[in-house]
Design an enzyme around this catalytic site. Structure first.
Site, PDB file in Angstrom:
ATOM      1  N   GLY A  52     -18.217 106.608  29.809  1.00 18.12           N
ATOM      2  CA  GLY A  52     -19.173 105.934  30.712  1.00 18.12           C
ATOM      3  C   GLY A  52     -20.493 106.982  30.902  1.00 18.12           C
ATOM      4  N   SER A  54     -21.642 110.068  32.683  1.00 14.37           N
ATOM      5  CA  SER A  54     -20.862 111.186  33.259  1.00 14.37           C
ATOM      6  C   SER A  54     -21.293 111.494  34.715  1.00 14.37           C
ATOM      7  CB  SER A  54     -20.649 112.399  32.603  1.00 14.37           C
ATOM      8  OG  SER A  54     -21.784 112.926  32.381  1.00 14.37           O
ATOM      9  N   CYS A  84     -14.837 111.061  25.881  1.00 14.27           N
ATOM     10  CA  CYS A  84     -16.195 111.152  26.012  1.00 14.27           C
ATOM     11  C   CYS A  84     -16.705 111.647  27.483  1.00 14.27           C
ATOM     12  CB  CYS A  84     -16.789 109.694  25.712  1.00 14.27           C
ATOM     13  SG  CYS A  84     -18.619 109.757  25.103  1.00 14.27           S
ATOM     14  N   ARG A 115     -23.529 117.977  26.773  1.00 11.62           N
ATOM     15  CA  ARG A 115     -23.270 116.580  27.223  1.00 11.62           C
ATOM     16  C   ARG A 115     -23.823 115.615  26.142  1.00 11.62           C
ATOM     17  NH1 ARG A 115     -25.816 114.307  32.895  1.00 11.62           N
ATOM     18  NH2 ARG A 115     -27.343 113.683  31.561  1.00 11.62           N
ATOM     19  N   ARG A 144     -22.874 108.409  21.243  1.00 13.85           N
ATOM     20  CA  ARG A 144     -23.635 109.618  22.545  1.00 13.85           C
ATOM     21  C   ARG A 144     -22.692 110.624  22.866  1.00 13.85           C
ATOM     22  NH1 ARG A 144     -26.814 107.762  27.661  1.00 13.85           N
ATOM     23  NH2 ARG A 144     -25.763 109.523  28.865  1.00 13.85           N
ATOM     24  N   HIS A 179     -14.044 107.910  21.001  1.00 12.62           N
ATOM     25  CA  HIS A 179     -13.126 106.866  21.733  1.00 12.62           C
ATOM     26  C   HIS A 179     -12.160 106.214  21.139  1.00 12.62           C
ATOM     27  CE1 HIS A 179     -16.433 106.464  24.680  1.00 12.62           C
ATOM     28  NE2 HIS A 179     -17.308 106.909  23.801  1.00 12.62           N
ATOM     29  N   GLU A 181      -9.755 104.256  22.064  1.00 17.93           N
ATOM     30  CA  GLU A 181      -9.981 102.815  22.619  1.00 17.93           C
ATOM     31  C   GLU A 181     -10.447 102.037  21.734  1.00 17.93           C
ATOM     32  OE1 GLU A 181     -13.486 104.184  24.877  1.00 17.93           O
ATOM     33  OE2 GLU A 181     -11.808 105.176  24.071  1.00 17.93           O
TER      34      GLU A 181
END
Length: 197
Positions: A52, A54, A84, A115, A144, A179, A181
C-alpha cells in the site's frame, strides 16, 4: 487459530485468498480476519502487513491505535509478515525519503530501508528469486518496490537483487520487498504459516 491481515489499504483481499489457499493445501484451519481498528490484533496468532502507501499506512496505524498492538504482538514472538510497504513499516530506519515524509516506522526489524529502491510504478517488474527455504526459484512481483540497504547482525538475509536485500527475516518477522499474494504460488505464504503451525 486466528490470522490477521491489516486492512487499511493495499492488497488485502489478495493476501486473504493466498492464505486461504495455503491453509487448504496444508490441511490446516484458521480464521482469517481483516483489521481496520484496534482491539483485534491482540486476538491474533499471526499478522500480515500488506503493501500500500507506506506513509498513509503508518499514520493510520497510529491513529487507529493498531501500531502499539503490533509492537506488543512482536514482543510476544508471534509471526508477522510485511510485504512491500509492510517491509518499510517494520524497519528501524529509513532513507531521506522516509525522513522527508515523516514516515512512521514500527521499528521491529533491525533494518534500514530505501522506500523506492527500484523506482516508480512504471519500473515494476517480475524476476525469479532463489529463496533458501524453497527448492526451486520463485517468481517475485515487484511493484514500486522498496529494498533493505542495511541490516543488523540478527537479521537473516534471504534474497538480494544486486546489493539490495529484498527478503529477510529476524526471529518471528518475515519482510519481503515483493508481493507473494499476486501469484498463484503459495510457497512463501506456506513458509510464513510454518512459523505458526
Amino acid at each position: 487459530m486466528k490470522i490477521g491481515v491489516i486492512a487499511i489499504q493495499g492488497d488485502v483481499s489478495e493476501h486473504v485468498e493466498a492464505l486461504e489457499r495455503a491453509l487448504v493445501q496444508r490441511g490446516e484451519e484458521a480464521e482469517i480476519v481483516t483489521i481496520k481498528h484496534k482491539s483485534i490484533v491482540p486476538e491474533c496468532d499471526a499478522l500480515v502487513l500488506p503493501g500500500g502507501e507506506s506513509t498513509t499506512l503508518g499514520k493510520l496505524l497510529i491513529r487507529e491505535g493498531i501500531a502499539d498492538e503490533i509492537q506488543d504482538m512482536n514482543t510476544a514472538g508471534k509471526p508477522i509478515m510485511g510485504t512491500c510497504a509492510g517491509l518499510i513499516l517494520l524497519a528501524t530506519a529509513g532513507d531521506e525519503q522516509v525522513a522527508k515524509t515523516h514516515q512512521h516506522l514500527l521499528g521491529l526489524m533491525d533494518t534500514k530501508v530505501n522506500r523506492n529502491a527500484f523506482g516508480r510504478q512504471r519500473d515494476s517488474f517480475e524476476t525469479e528469486l532463489e529463496l533458501p527455504f524453497l527448492d526451486s526459484p520463485y517468481n517475485a512481483v515487484f511493484i514500486r518496490a522498496p529494498g533493505i540497504v542495511d541490516s543488523g547482525k540478527d537479521v537473516k538475509v534471504l534474497a538480494k537483487i544486486d546489493d539490495m536485500i529484498v527478503a529477510a527475516e529476524q526471529g518471528n518477522i518475515l519482510a519481503l520487498a515483493f508481493h507473494p499474494e499476486l501469484t498463484s504460488d503459495t510457497r512463501v505464504h506456506q513458509y510464513f504459516l510454518d512459523k505458526l503451525f
